[in-house]
Design an enzyme around this catalytic site. Structure first.
Site, PDB file in Angstrom:
ATOM      1  CB  CYS A  47     -27.678 -11.486   3.919  1.00 35.04           C
ATOM      2  SG  CYS A  47     -28.461 -10.002   3.278  1.00 35.04           S
ATOM      3  CG  HIS A  48     -33.902 -12.107   3.866  1.00 35.70           C
ATOM      4  ND1 HIS A  48     -33.629 -11.871   5.194  1.00 35.70           N
ATOM      5  CD2 HIS A  48     -34.918 -12.999   3.830  1.00 35.70           C
ATOM      6  CE1 HIS A  48     -34.464 -12.575   5.929  1.00 35.70           C
ATOM      7  NE2 HIS A  48     -35.254 -13.265   5.139  1.00 35.70           N
ATOM      8  CB  THR A  49     -28.767 -10.224  -0.628  1.00 39.90           C
ATOM      9  OG1 THR A  49     -29.398  -9.050  -0.108  1.00 39.90           O
ATOM     10  CG2 THR A  49     -28.313  -9.956  -2.044  1.00 39.90           C
ATOM     11  CG  HIS A  69     -23.345 -11.078   1.181  1.00 38.87           C
ATOM     12  ND1 HIS A  69     -24.380 -11.941   0.939  1.00 38.87           N
ATOM     13  CD2 HIS A  69     -23.915  -9.959   1.673  1.00 38.87           C
ATOM     14  CE1 HIS A  69     -25.525 -11.373   1.255  1.00 38.87           C
ATOM     15  NE2 HIS A  69     -25.268 -10.148   1.725  1.00 38.87           N
ATOM     16  CD  GLU A  70     -24.983 -10.336   7.600  1.00 35.65           C
ATOM     17  OE1 GLU A  70     -25.650  -9.609   6.849  1.00 35.65           O
ATOM     18  OE2 GLU A  70     -25.460 -10.901   8.587  1.00 35.65           O
ATOM     19  CB  CYS A  99      -9.863   0.514  -5.192  1.00 35.79           C
ATOM     20  SG  CYS A  99     -10.331   1.911  -6.235  1.00 35.79           S
ATOM     21  CB  CYS A 102     -12.004   3.572  -8.922  1.00 30.68           C
ATOM     22  SG  CYS A 102     -13.386   3.551  -7.768  1.00 30.68           S
ATOM     23  CB  CYS A 105     -12.615   5.227  -4.299  1.00 29.50           C
ATOM     24  SG  CYS A 105     -13.158   3.528  -4.007  1.00 29.50           S
ATOM     25  CB  CYS A 113     -15.289   0.579  -4.998  1.00 28.51           C
ATOM     26  SG  CYS A 113     -13.641   0.205  -5.656  1.00 28.51           S
ATOM     27  NE  ARG A 117     -21.492  -4.460  -8.287  1.00 29.77           N
ATOM     28  CZ  ARG A 117     -22.140  -5.452  -8.920  1.00 29.77           C
ATOM     29  NH1 ARG A 117     -21.458  -6.328  -9.643  1.00 29.77           N
ATOM     30  NH2 ARG A 117     -23.439  -5.577  -8.822  1.00 29.77           N
ATOM     31  CB  CYS A 177     -24.337  -7.697   4.660  1.00 27.77           C
ATOM     32  SG  CYS A 177     -25.617  -7.133   3.514  1.00 27.77           S
ATOM     33  NE  ARG A 372     -28.279 -10.897   8.449  1.00 29.44           N
ATOM     34  CZ  ARG A 372     -29.193 -10.380   7.606  1.00 29.44           C
ATOM     35  NH1 ARG A 372     -30.447 -10.788   7.625  1.00 29.44           N
ATOM     36  NH2 ARG A 372     -28.836  -9.459   6.726  1.00 29.44           N
TER      37      ARG A 372
END
Ligand SMILES: NC(=O)C1=CN([C@@H]2O[C@H](COP(=O)(O)OP(=O)(O)OC[C@H]3O[C@@H](n4cnc5c(N)ncnc54)[C@H](O)[C@@H]3O)[C@@H](O)[C@H]2O)C=CC1
Ligand SMILES: N[C@@H](CCC(=O)N[C@@H](CSC=O)C(=O)NCC(=O)O)C(=O)O
Ligand SMILES: [Zn+2]
Ligand SMILES: [Zn+2]
Length: 379
Positions: A47-49, A69-70, A99, A102, A105, A113, A117, A177, A372
């Site tokens: 991903c670009h992130t 992360h994907e 979760c 919290c 959530c 969440c 984090r 993502c 992608r």
């Protein structure tokens, strides 16, 4: 051979320093502790992130780390107290945790969440504030609580969604993502109504998923804006009905759009990460009600600005993380939608490579033709 409870040595793409090619290394992955899940990653996309953090412009970027992360994979083992997944389950790691306990959530107002984090932002696990990755004893940071550029990763149990085992992991990895982000920006964050006029700035994966979501929401006009006119042909397949290249106009792009739409669009989406474009995306919205959603991630130090009068006169500025989807609850639903052919996924995959080709995959990200690129992680 059973690996549960053992350290696993496997291969991962390690980002040792910002902007330096990733290195395929043998890494040691410790067993999951209480509330953690070790996942064998079968497929990951870029991903670009990932590229953004690798570039050194992410204030949360820490090195050395394992990005990614994907992705999709299979649970290898679980730590004490983990009840919702077990070894053999097919899963998608979720950088945005859920979760269900919290303040965030429980609020019903957000998909953010708060449970893990603070740890995921500094590249460690909650339990002992340490990494589960190391190379010959040297810790390697986690990234976004997922680190899917490794053949095995450890995630918090609140950061993993169990999915239909019949779903093809080489495709549904994308539901970790970019595609949900675009769809959810329309459905959850903006809540686009039928008949709306929509403007999308940036026609990469995220922008095209916004177009797909807007088409499904029966938007009447979906205007795609990109500085690369080659993006326009493909965008039609995702629902874009009109195209504007800012380079073809002398006037500011917001003025071009206001003129094209009798006063402005109902909804706009910034899917680039450029703060000047974010301003234009707000200012092309219709007085009184137009809403602009920031999706793109801008670099450290960048700030947005506009005349407050833009907001005084009824425009609304919003942002979205993971399209507002509650990850563990709703990613399985998105997988089901894909299985029923209600949403596209395959169409966003333009390239397939393998783990050793990670740097080539990063190069591809900067080529206009690539949406992608999915990597087979076990090769
Ligand atoms: N908020 C969230 O939860 C998420 C945010 N993102 C972010 O979304 C952004 C978009 O991601 P992708 O679609 O993967 O990126 P991409 O790079 O594939 O697409 C961006 C598009 O914008 C175009 N573009 C660049 N400058 C432009 C300009 N000045 N005016 C008009 N068009 C311009 C490019 O030609 C390209 O087609 C990135 O910043 C990414 O980090 C990605 C996933 C989740
Ligand atoms: N660390 C970055 C934050 C980048 C960011 O905004 N991430 C998005 C997801 S981008 C996915 O590809 C997000 O969901 N943010 C919410 C969150 O909790 O991180 C920075 O500080 O700039
Ligand atoms: Zn992403
Ligand atoms: Zn929570």
């Amino acid at each position: 051979m059973a690996t549960q409870g053992q350290v696993i040595t496997c291969r991962a793409a390690v980002a040792w320093e910002a902007n330096k090619p990733l290195v395929i290394e043998e890494v040691q992955v410790a067993p999951p502790q209480a509330g953690e899940v070790r996942v064998k990653i079968l497929f990951t996309a870029l991903c670009h992130t990932d590229a953004y953090t690798w570039s050194g412009k992410d204030p949360e970027g820490l090195f050395p780390c394992i990005l990614g992360h994907e992705a999709a994979g299979i649970v290898e083992s679980v730590g004490e107290g983990v009840t919702e997944v077990q070894p053999g389950d097919h899963v998608i790691p979720c950088y945005q945790a859920e979760c269900r306990e919290c303040k965030f959530c429980k609020s019903g107002k957000t998909n953010l969440c708060g449970k893990v984090r603070a740890a995921t932002g500094v590249g460690v696990m909650m339990n002992d504030r340490k990494s589960r990755f190391s190379i010959n004893g040297k810790p390697i940071y986690h990234f976004m609580g997922t680190s899917t550029f490794s053949q095995y990763t450890v995630v918090h149990d609140v950061s993993v969604a169990k999915i239909d085992p019949k779903a093809p992991l080489e495709k549904v990895c994308l539901l970790g993502c970019g595609v949900p982000t675009g769809l959810g920006a329309v459905w959850n964050t903006a809540k686009v109504e039928a008949g709306s006029i929509v403007a999308i700035f940036g026609l990469g994966t995220v922008g095209l998923a916004v177009a797909e979501g807007a088409k499904a929401a029966s938007a009447s006009r979906i205007i795609g804006i990109d500085i690369d006119s080659n993006k326009f042909d493909r965008a039609k397949d995702f629902g874009v009905t009109e195209f504007v290249n800012p380079k073809d106009h002398d006037k500011p792009i917001q003025q071009v759009l206001v003129d094209l739409t009798d006063g402005g669009v109902d909804y706009s989406f910034e899917c680039i990460g450029n703060v000047s474009v974010m301003r234009a995306a707000l200012e092309c919205c219709h007085k009184g009600w137009g809403t602009s959603v920031i999706v793109g991630v801008a670099a450290s130090g960048q700030e947005i600005s506009t005349r407050p009068f833009q907001l005084v006169t009824g425009r609304v500025w919003k942002g979205t993380a993971f399209g507002g989807f509650k990850s563990r609850s709703q990613v399985p639903m998105l997988v089901d939608k894909y299985m029923k052919k209600e949403i596209k996924v395959d169409e966003y995959i333009t390239h397939n490579l393998t783990l050793p080709e990670m740097n080539k995959a990063f190069d591809l990200l900067h080529e206009g033709s690539c949406l992608r690129c999915v990597l087979d992680m076990q090769v």
